[in-house]
Write a protein that holds these residues in place. Structure first.
Motif, short mmCIF file in Angstrom:
data_model
loop_
_atom_site.label_atom_id
_atom_site.label_comp_id
_atom_site.label_asym_id
_atom_site.label_seq_id
_atom_site.Cartn_x
_atom_site.Cartn_y
_atom_site.Cartn_z
N GLU A 5 0.83 -1.21 0.00
CA GLU A 5 0.00 0.00 0.00
C GLU A 5 0.86 1.26 0.00
N GLU A 6 2.14 1.11 0.30
CA GLU A 6 3.08 2.25 0.27
C GLU A 6 3.71 2.39 -1.11
N HIS A 7 3.19 1.66 -2.10
CA HIS A 7 3.61 1.76 -3.50
C HIS A 7 5.01 1.23 -3.75
N GLU A 8 5.39 0.21 -3.01
CA GLU A 8 6.63 -0.50 -3.27
C GLU A 8 6.29 -1.79 -4.01
N TRP A 9 7.25 -2.28 -4.78
CA TRP A 9 7.09 -3.60 -5.40
C TRP A 9 8.18 -4.52 -4.87
N LEU A 10 7.85 -5.80 -4.84
CA LEU A 10 8.77 -6.82 -4.37
C LEU A 10 8.79 -7.95 -5.39
N ARG A 11 9.97 -8.35 -5.79
CA ARG A 11 10.12 -9.47 -6.72
C ARG A 11 11.06 -10.49 -6.11
N ALA A 12 10.55 -11.70 -5.90
CA ALA A 12 11.36 -12.77 -5.32
C ALA A 12 12.03 -13.55 -6.44
N GLU A 13 13.34 -13.76 -6.30
CA GLU A 13 14.11 -14.59 -7.22
C GLU A 13 15.01 -15.45 -6.36
N ASP A 14 14.79 -16.75 -6.41
CA ASP A 14 15.49 -17.69 -5.55
C ASP A 14 15.24 -17.27 -4.09
N ASP A 15 16.28 -17.00 -3.33
CA ASP A 15 16.08 -16.64 -1.92
C ASP A 15 16.37 -15.15 -1.67
N VAL A 16 16.25 -14.34 -2.74
CA VAL A 16 16.50 -12.90 -2.63
C VAL A 16 15.26 -12.14 -3.13
N ILE A 66 9.63 -6.23 4.42
CA ILE A 66 9.74 -7.51 5.13
C ILE A 66 11.00 -7.49 5.99
N ASP A 67 11.11 -8.44 6.90
CA ASP A 67 12.31 -8.59 7.73
C ASP A 67 13.41 -9.26 6.91
N GLY A 68 14.65 -8.86 7.14
CA GLY A 68 15.74 -9.54 6.46
C GLY A 68 17.03 -8.73 6.47
N GLU A 69 17.96 -9.16 5.63
CA GLU A 69 19.27 -8.53 5.53
C GLU A 69 19.46 -7.93 4.14
N ILE A 70 19.94 -6.69 4.08
CA ILE A 70 20.24 -6.05 2.80
C ILE A 70 21.49 -6.73 2.24
N VAL A 71 21.37 -7.29 1.03
CA VAL A 71 22.50 -8.01 0.44
C VAL A 71 23.10 -7.29 -0.78
N GLU A 72 22.36 -6.30 -1.31
CA GLU A 72 22.87 -5.54 -2.46
C GLU A 72 22.07 -4.25 -2.55
N VAL A 73 22.73 -3.18 -3.00
CA VAL A 73 22.04 -1.92 -3.26
C VAL A 73 22.36 -1.48 -4.69
N ASN A 74 21.48 -0.67 -5.24
CA ASN A 74 21.63 -0.21 -6.62
C ASN A 74 22.41 1.11 -6.63
N LYS A 96 18.28 -5.20 -2.64
CA LYS A 96 17.93 -6.61 -2.62
C LYS A 96 18.17 -7.10 -1.19
N MET A 97 17.29 -7.97 -0.75
CA MET A 97 17.41 -8.46 0.61
C MET A 97 17.14 -9.95 0.70
N LYS A 98 17.76 -10.56 1.67
CA LYS A 98 17.53 -11.97 1.96
C LYS A 98 16.52 -11.98 3.12
N PRO A 99 15.29 -12.43 2.83
CA PRO A 99 14.25 -12.37 3.86
C PRO A 99 14.47 -13.38 4.97
N SER A 100 14.16 -12.97 6.19
CA SER A 100 14.21 -13.92 7.31
C SER A 100 12.84 -14.57 7.49
N GLU A 101 11.79 -13.94 6.96
CA GLU A 101 10.43 -14.48 7.02
C GLU A 101 9.80 -14.36 5.62
#
Length: 119
Positions: A5-16, A66-74, A96-101
């Protein structure tokens, strides 16, 4: 792809999960002139402020969807923040983030629901 609802998009690819803002959000912001990205390795909790965006109209924060660790930035957005307006759903992703949940993504809208939401 999922949408918040905050106008973000999320795309899951493998575990990122890649996170950006929608075309609607980019349009509402106006010309983006500055982007401040998080540090790689940062652990975030859902709703933490992660990215700062400044446009000719306003400053805005992107919150962790979501909860997780930032693994890459643009890094390209630091030098060329206008990419956010040019290609918000593509090259202008923020981090890009590796989600914990990973199941947290299930709570968000699909494209059809998002289009109704902004309709």
């Amino acid at each position: 792809m999922k949408f918040t609802e905050e106008h973000e998009w999320l795309r899951a690819e493998d575990d990122v999960v890649t996170v950006g803002i929608t075309g609607h959000a980019a349009e509402q912001l106006g010309d983006v002139v500055f982007v401040e990205l998080p540090e790689v390795g940062t652990t975030v909790t859902r709703d933490d402020e992660v990215v700062v965006i400044e446009s000719v109209k306003a400053a805005s924060d992107i919150r962790a969807p979501i909860d997780g660790e930032i693994v890459e930035v643009n890094e390209a957005l630091v030098d060329e923040p206008g990419k956010v307006n040019e290609d918000p759903l593509g090259d202008a992703w923020f981090f890009k983030m590796k989600p914990s949940e990973p199941g947290q993504m299930d709570e968000y809208m699909d494209e059809g629901a998002y289009n109704k939401f902004i309709g």
